[in-house]
Design a protein around this motif. Sequence first.
Motif, short mmCIF file in Angstrom:
data_model
loop_
_atom_site.label_atom_id
_atom_site.label_comp_id
_atom_site.label_asym_id
_atom_site.label_seq_id
_atom_site.Cartn_x
_atom_site.Cartn_y
_atom_site.Cartn_z
N PRO A 1 -27.70 -2.22 34.00
CA PRO A 1 -26.26 -2.42 34.22
C PRO A 1 -25.53 -1.08 34.10
O PRO A 1 -26.06 -0.12 33.56
N THR A 2 -24.31 -1.09 34.56
CA THR A 2 -23.47 0.10 34.44
C THR A 2 -22.90 0.16 33.02
O THR A 2 -22.49 -0.86 32.46
N VAL A 3 -22.87 1.34 32.44
CA VAL A 3 -22.25 1.54 31.13
C VAL A 3 -20.85 2.04 31.36
O VAL A 3 -20.65 3.05 32.06
N ALA A 4 -19.88 1.37 30.79
CA ALA A 4 -18.48 1.74 30.99
C ALA A 4 -18.14 3.01 30.23
O ALA A 4 -18.77 3.36 29.25
N ASP A 5 -17.11 3.70 30.71
CA ASP A 5 -16.60 4.90 30.01
C ASP A 5 -15.92 4.48 28.74
O ASP A 5 -15.35 3.46 28.61
N GLU B 1 -22.74 -11.02 27.86
CA GLU B 1 -24.00 -10.28 27.65
C GLU B 1 -23.88 -8.82 28.08
O GLU B 1 -24.86 -8.08 28.08
N GLY B 2 -22.67 -8.40 28.44
CA GLY B 2 -22.44 -7.01 28.86
C GLY B 2 -22.26 -6.08 27.68
O GLY B 2 -22.68 -6.37 26.55
N GLN B 3 -21.62 -4.97 27.91
CA GLN B 3 -21.39 -3.97 26.87
C GLN B 3 -20.55 -4.57 25.75
O GLN B 3 -19.57 -5.28 25.98
N LYS B 4 -20.95 -4.26 24.51
CA LYS B 4 -20.26 -4.76 23.33
C LYS B 4 -19.80 -3.58 22.49
O LYS B 4 -20.39 -2.51 22.53
N TYR B 5 -18.73 -3.81 21.71
CA TYR B 5 -18.20 -2.75 20.87
C TYR B 5 -17.75 -3.33 19.54
O TYR B 5 -17.20 -4.42 19.48
N ILE C 1 -19.16 1.58 17.21
CA ILE C 1 -20.44 1.66 17.90
C ILE C 1 -20.46 0.69 19.07
O ILE C 1 -19.85 -0.37 19.02
N ALA C 2 -21.13 1.09 20.14
CA ALA C 2 -21.31 0.21 21.28
C ALA C 2 -22.76 -0.27 21.29
O ALA C 2 -23.66 0.38 20.73
N TYR C 3 -22.99 -1.41 21.93
CA TYR C 3 -24.33 -1.98 22.02
C TYR C 3 -24.47 -2.60 23.40
O TYR C 3 -23.54 -3.22 23.92
N GLN C 4 -25.66 -2.43 23.98
CA GLN C 4 -25.90 -3.04 25.27
C GLN C 4 -27.39 -3.29 25.46
O GLN C 4 -28.22 -2.48 25.06
N ARG C 5 -27.71 -4.44 26.05
CA ARG C 5 -29.08 -4.75 26.45
C ARG C 5 -29.28 -4.21 27.85
O ARG C 5 -28.41 -4.31 28.70
N PHE C 6 -30.47 -3.65 28.09
CA PHE C 6 -30.80 -3.10 29.41
C PHE C 6 -31.94 -3.87 30.05
O PHE C 6 -32.57 -3.41 30.97
N GLY C 7 -32.26 -5.02 29.54
CA GLY C 7 -33.36 -5.83 30.03
C GLY C 7 -33.96 -6.59 28.86
O GLY C 7 -33.49 -6.48 27.74
N GLN D 1 -16.92 -6.64 25.27
CA GLN D 1 -15.67 -5.98 25.67
C GLN D 1 -14.98 -6.77 26.77
O GLN D 1 -13.77 -6.75 26.88
N ASP D 2 -15.76 -7.46 27.58
CA ASP D 2 -15.22 -8.30 28.65
C ASP D 2 -15.66 -9.74 28.36
O ASP D 2 -16.83 -10.06 28.52
N PRO D 3 -14.74 -10.59 27.91
CA PRO D 3 -15.12 -11.98 27.60
C PRO D 3 -15.79 -12.70 28.77
O PRO D 3 -16.57 -13.62 28.55
N ALA D 4 -15.52 -12.28 29.99
CA ALA D 4 -16.14 -12.90 31.15
C ALA D 4 -17.60 -12.47 31.32
O ALA D 4 -18.34 -13.06 32.11
#
Length: 139
Positions: free
Chosen positions: A135-139, A58-62, A66-72, A52-55
Amino acid sequence: MDYTHQNPSYATAAGGVISTADDLATWIRALVTGKVLHPDFQQQWLHSPQAQDPAAPEGQKYGYGIAYQRFGPSASMYYHGGELPGFNSFIGYDQDNEATLVIWTNLTRSPDGRTTAQALLPTALNQIYAGLSLPTVAD
């Protein structure tokens, strides 16, 4: 406001059914593990999330709803959130650890403006993945 007697059927997909927390858990597990989509579409769906943020690649993806995120190194989750007036939810499944998480709140926004299910998420994840720096999960 009191949303106790709200009929969510106006919300089509989101409000077209009345679900329990168990229903939502069953749905997210079936969706992530390939019991809903044809195998070709399942692969497209699993690979659809983009950063979601090109910068922060490895952060939150959409992708594709569906969203996907690694937490470790050993924890990741596919998830979906929902909101209707007076209600907020987070429904996630970690296939590697076979962990299902449903957070369902009867308050849409917290006093500080965050969606309430996401506001509770770090606390729940810290219980599931004890010891990980999350990491923080965005709204």
